[in-house]
Design a protein around this motif. Structure first.
Motif, short mmCIF file in Angstrom:
data_model
loop_
_atom_site.label_atom_id
_atom_site.label_comp_id
_atom_site.label_asym_id
_atom_site.label_seq_id
_atom_site.Cartn_x
_atom_site.Cartn_y
_atom_site.Cartn_z
N ALA A 1 24.82 11.28 -17.51
CA ALA A 1 23.45 11.51 -18.01
C ALA A 1 22.61 9.86 -17.34
CB ALA A 1 22.93 11.93 -19.18
N SER A 2 21.38 10.92 -16.69
CA SER A 2 20.15 9.65 -16.34
C SER A 2 19.61 10.05 -17.76
CB SER A 2 19.56 10.24 -14.70
OG SER A 2 20.61 9.96 -14.18
N VAL A 3 19.45 8.17 -17.67
CA VAL A 3 18.77 8.29 -18.40
C VAL A 3 17.20 6.92 -18.43
CG1 VAL A 3 20.19 8.61 -20.98
CG2 VAL A 3 20.04 6.58 -19.92
N LEU A 4 16.42 7.17 -18.75
CA LEU A 4 14.69 6.43 -18.64
C LEU A 4 14.19 6.61 -20.59
CD1 LEU A 4 12.53 5.80 -14.89
CD2 LEU A 4 11.81 5.54 -17.57
N PRO A 5 14.71 5.58 -20.93
CA PRO A 5 13.67 5.43 -22.47
C PRO A 5 11.99 5.53 -22.09
CG PRO A 5 16.02 4.33 -22.30
CD PRO A 5 15.80 4.60 -20.92
N GLU A 6 12.21 4.71 -21.15
CA GLU A 6 10.21 4.27 -21.24
C GLU A 6 10.00 2.94 -19.51
OE1 GLU A 6 7.26 1.70 -23.32
OE2 GLU A 6 9.35 1.67 -23.97
N LEU A 7 8.99 3.90 -19.11
CA LEU A 7 8.38 3.23 -17.63
C LEU A 7 7.34 3.54 -17.68
CD1 LEU A 7 9.63 3.95 -14.36
CD2 LEU A 7 6.87 4.29 -15.02
N GLN A 8 6.49 2.11 -17.33
CA GLN A 8 4.83 2.09 -17.75
C GLN A 8 4.11 1.32 -16.50
OE1 GLN A 8 3.12 0.78 -21.57
NE2 GLN A 8 5.08 0.43 -21.63
N GLN A 9 3.56 1.73 -15.88
CA GLN A 9 3.10 2.01 -14.66
C GLN A 9 1.89 1.20 -14.48
OE1 GLN A 9 4.14 3.71 -10.74
NE2 GLN A 9 1.68 4.11 -10.59
N TYR A 10 1.38 0.40 -13.89
CA TYR A 10 -0.45 -0.17 -13.65
C TYR A 10 -0.36 -0.29 -12.80
CZ TYR A 10 -0.38 -0.99 -18.69
OH TYR A 10 0.48 -1.00 -20.44
N SER A 11 -1.76 0.23 -12.40
CA SER A 11 -2.17 0.00 -10.51
C SER A 11 -3.92 -0.78 -10.45
CB SER A 11 -1.89 0.43 -10.33
OG SER A 11 -2.13 1.80 -9.70
N GLN A 12 -4.00 -1.29 -9.68
CA GLN A 12 -5.50 -1.85 -9.59
C GLN A 12 -5.76 -1.65 -8.23
OE1 GLN A 12 -8.18 -1.82 -11.40
NE2 GLN A 12 -9.09 -1.23 -10.20
N GLU A 13 -6.76 -1.98 -7.86
CA GLU A 13 -7.44 -2.12 -6.65
C GLU A 13 -8.85 -1.73 -6.79
OE1 GLU A 13 -7.96 1.13 -2.27
OE2 GLU A 13 -6.05 0.82 -3.13
N PHE A 14 -9.67 -2.38 -6.05
CA PHE A 14 -11.23 -3.27 -5.63
C PHE A 14 -11.27 -2.66 -4.34
CE2 PHE A 14 -10.20 -5.64 -9.29
CZ PHE A 14 -10.99 -5.01 -10.02
N ARG A 15 -12.23 -1.72 -3.14
CA ARG A 15 -12.26 -1.78 -2.10
C ARG A 15 -13.75 -1.38 -1.79
NH1 ARG A 15 -12.36 2.76 0.83
NH2 ARG A 15 -11.74 4.03 -0.72
N VAL A 16 -13.83 -2.64 -0.60
CA VAL A 16 -15.60 -2.13 -0.21
C VAL A 16 -15.24 -2.20 1.03
CG1 VAL A 16 -15.68 -4.68 0.80
CG2 VAL A 16 -17.75 -4.26 -0.07
N GLU A 17 -16.49 -0.85 2.34
CA GLU A 17 -16.28 -0.50 2.44
C GLU A 17 -18.37 -0.84 3.19
OE1 GLU A 17 -17.10 4.21 2.57
OE2 GLU A 17 -14.51 3.99 2.70
N SER A 18 -18.32 -0.51 4.41
CA SER A 18 -19.80 -0.66 5.10
C SER A 18 -19.86 1.11 4.85
CB SER A 18 -19.59 -1.29 6.19
OG SER A 18 -18.20 -0.41 7.78
N LYS A 19 -20.99 1.19 5.43
CA LYS A 19 -21.55 2.22 5.83
C LYS A 19 -21.81 2.40 7.14
CE LYS A 19 -24.45 4.09 2.49
NZ LYS A 19 -25.55 3.72 2.12
N LYS A 20 -21.91 3.63 8.17
CA LYS A 20 -21.91 3.30 9.96
C LYS A 20 -23.29 3.33 9.58
CE LYS A 20 -17.92 5.22 10.12
NZ LYS A 20 -16.82 7.06 10.89
N ALA A 21 -23.74 2.31 9.92
CA ALA A 21 -24.93 2.16 10.29
C ALA A 21 -25.36 1.48 11.74
CB ALA A 21 -26.14 1.20 9.50
N GLY A 22 -24.34 1.50 12.22
CA GLY A 22 -23.72 0.64 13.99
C GLY A 22 -22.65 1.03 14.38
#
Length: 732
Positions: free
Chosen positions: A352-373
């Motif tokens: 048997a494969s067992v996985l009593p516990e897994l926790q995953q956290y992720s965080q992304e910060f992204r800045v994007e220009s607005k197409k003005a040129g």
């Protein structure tokens, strides 16, 4: 004359250009306006919403009716296999542990900590562990399959590509929703529903749910237990809240969960006829002869918060994700039989494969220009944190646990990335991206009961890497564009647990360099759409998994190099306003290039590779596992307008050529080519608000061995059975 690698790649690119010219001529020659036109397809392959023709990536989408049709029989995520070019999905663990392959490039590892070179992203959050990748598909806005390395803009392990799901979002526009019910063979029931409810002029809620059930229909003939296996009960829910107080700020909150109970994969002893890849005479798919227990339990919970701010010149994004797995347990009889057979079963193995516990956290910060040129850009930071404990149990024939090994993996990763687009002219746009990633893993054995492991109890891995991509898109005319792309990718080192004969193993980081070119076109006044791409890639230090051979263990290794090349094509369009067809095809060639690499051979199969002096199989020159050379898909829909509605007939077919199950080649462990078809006849009315249909999946009742267990006997597992059913859908 022998061509250099670069000459070959330039020839591949030049081969696309005449197609572009031909497509331009067809488009210019079409002056009449057709009543049946294809909708414009937009994708987020570059983290912006763009017309699919403008994106310099080989990308396919699955949405709306096509998605509903393939899911009508209560299928899990494996149903995506073969539905778009170069995509294969399989599993040796059933509904909860899918393994993805794009362009033949994937990972056949079934260990609890397995990593994959295909990343699955659900609502902008990476689902890193393979168990998380199995979250059901329901109430989706669309599915995108991005082929080739995506290591600049996406967060984790994407050298082969990305499968991207986007849920339907809440809206302030009004109350709306749908319900979808189907019932099919083996009492397979599928119930899906969603409701969008505005709570105020700033808040809205969307609630989505899925219920799936199938009766047990496979009998254990050894224990005289009729209809005792292969059923399942599953439900999943998702609740989203939208907060939109003004035109500059947007917040989307998502909470979801999944519960799954049922059979694990059914391993069937000696179903392969010796010296062939055929079923043994008299094989019965509804019988098994096992003396072991079989079950699977899974609970997952998660949530994410997606925030965006429009700051005038730029837009700022924050994506916070959390995923967890609780008390996963998947148990099966690995030898697939009992002491008396079928065939020769040298010794019993139940794990048997067992996985009593897994926790995953992720965080992304992204800045994007607005197409003005002519210049646009985006940049960001990414953080990933995973903490998991999992392992395996062994059982004796009486069903008592004899040993247990549990390990812990802590994975920390961070990245900084950026991408720039520049419009050189109205016709030509160039894009470039760069990403720096640092990945750290700490792996240790935390529990070893009634077993003596070899090697150290812990290991540390620390790797960093720069990845980049460069591409250009040229607009031949408003309907036709061509592109070329060079990209690199990176998969962090993987760690495998220790056993009584193999210590903790680490597969070093793998890298890929990929060259790609293609053409995308709207044809016949947008009554048709076509795309074609060619590619060539080299993988260095590819991580491979040695599974079984002559013992029930896994071991991670690296191949010095793997090569791949191929071509992908898609075409869809209206023959008449009421007759629509779609077809796609891909050719994928893969080859392991490492003369020094060898693996243990199977116990009872007929190996066709060379055997070295140590009695091991030399795998140099072999294709990658589960990498079909050909994948072909076709569908057709004919609509018959009536006074109050529409009668329609729809059929869809998918084909994949033969596959190798393992790293070595053996007659018995080569999966035959497989063709599966679907049929749907239905009637919709009230402007499409209601629909009733009869459907069939795998209508030719094709039976194929789709995978195997190789260390003990000729054990295999098979594809899904034929289904006939009815479905009713309504919307409000």
């Amino acid at each position: 004359m022998k061509l250099s690698r670069m000459h070959k790649r330039l020839l591949a690119l030049s081969a696309v250009m005449p197609l572009a010219a031909m497509a331009q001529e067809v488009t210019q020659a079409t002056t009449q306006t057709a009543s049946g036109q294809l909708e414009t397809v937009t994708v987020t392959a570059q983290r912006r919403t763009e017309n699919i023709k403008e994106v310099p990536v080989s990308v396919s989408t699955i949405a709306n009716e096509k998605l509903d049709v393939i899911l009508s029989g209560g299928q899990d995520i494996r149903v995506l296999a073969g539905k778009v070019p170069s995509l294969n999905v399989e599993s040796s663990t059933g509904r909860v542990f899918p393994r993805f392959y794009i362009r033949g490039y994937g990972n056949a590892d079934f260990s609890i900590f397995a990593s994959q070179p295909v990343s699955l992203i659900y609502d902008d959050v990476v689902q890193e562990n393979p168990i998380l990748k199995g979250y059901p598909m329901f109430d989706l806005q669309n599915v995108e399959v991005l082929r080739g390395p995506q290591g600049t803009l996406f967060g984790r392990n994407t050298p082969a590509g990305v499968v991207k799901f986007e849920s339907a979002k809440p809206s302030l526009k009004g109350i709306e929703g749908y319900y979808n019910l189907s019932y099919a063979t083996h009492a397979t029931a599928n119930v899906e529903a969603a409701a969008n409810i505005p709570l105020s002029n700033q808040w809205a809620m969307r609630v989505s749910t899925l219920r799936q059930h199938r009766d047990d229909y496979v009998s254990n003939a050894f224990l005289n237990q009729p209809d005792s296996m292969e059923g399942y009960n599953e439900h999943a829910e998702r609740v989203q809240f939208l907060f939109q107080p003004n035109g500059t700020f947007n917040a989307l909150f998502n909470i979801h969960q999944r519960t799954s109970v049922g059979s694990s994969r059914l391993f069937r002893a000696n179903i392969i006829k010796k010296g062939t890849n055929d079923f043994v005479d008299g094989f019965d798919a509804e019988k098994i002869y096992t003396n072991g227990q079989n079950y699977q339990n899974l609970d997952t919970q998660g949530g994410n918060i997606r925030l965006s701010w429009d700051l005038g010149a730029v837009k700022l994004y924050s994506i916070t994700g959390y995923e967890s797995i609780k008390d996963y347990n998947s148990r099966g009889d690995i030898d697939g039989g009992n002491p008396s057979g079928p065939g020769v079963v040298p010794f019993p193995v139940e794990t048997a494969s067992v996985l009593p516990e897994l926790q995953q956290y992720s965080q992304e910060f992204r800045v994007e220009s607005k197409k003005a040129g002519p210049l646009s850009w985006q940049a960001g930071l990414y953080f990933f944190n995973e903490d998991a404990q999992g392992g395996s149990d062994n059982y004796n024939p009486a069903g008592a646990r004899t040993s247990r090994v549990v390990s812990e993996q802590k994975n920390r990763a961070s990245a900084v990335f950026g991408s720039v687009n520049y419009a050189v002219s109205e016709a030509l746009t160039v894009r470039g991206g760069l990403r720096y990633t640092k990945d750290v893993k700490d792996f240790r054995t935390v529990e070893a009961i009634n077993t003596v492991l070899v090697g150290p109890q812990s290991i540390h891995s620390d790797k960093d890497k720069f990845n980049w991509d460069l591409s250009g898109t040229y607009t031949v005319n408003p309907d036709v564009s061509v592109y070329a792309r060079v990209a690199t990718g990176f998969r962090a080192p993987s760690v495998g647990a220790a056993s009584t004969s193999v210590p903790i193993t680490v597969a070093d980081a793998e890298t890929i360099t990929s060259y790609e070119a293609g053409i995308k076109a709207d044809l016949l006044n947008r009554r048709a759409r076509a795309s074609l791409s060619v590619y060539d890639y080299d993988v260095k230090n590819q991580q491979l998994t040695v599974v079984g051979g002559n013992s029930n263990v896994t071991k991670l290794i690296n191949a010095a190099k793997t090569k791949g090349r191929g071509i992908e094509a898609e075409l869809e369009g209206f023959v008449t306003p009421d007759f629509k067809i779609a077809t796609s095809a891909s050719y994928n060639f893969t080859e392991i290039k490492d003369p020094s690499l060898s693996v243990n051979k199977c116990a009872q199969c007929t190996v066709t590779n060379p055997i070295n002096a140590a009695g091991r199989v030399v795998i140099d020159g072999n294709p990658l596992p589960q990498a079909p050379k050909w994948i072909i898909n076709a569908s057709a829909r004919y609509n018959i307008p009536l006074a109050d509605g529409n009668l329609f007939v729809l059929t869809d077919w998918s084909y994949r050529s033969k596959v190798n199950f393992f790293l070595y080649e053996a007659t018995e462990f080569t999966g035959k080519a497989m063709t599966e078809g679907g049929l749907r006849v239905g009637y919709n009315w009230a402007g499409g608000k209601y629909e009733i249909a009869a459907f069939g999946r795998n209508i030719t009742d094709t039976q194929r061995i789709t995978g195997a267990i190789d260390f003990n006997n000729l054990t295999g597992f098979i594809n899904e059975p034929r289904q006939w059913g009815v479905q009713f859908k309504g919307s409000f």
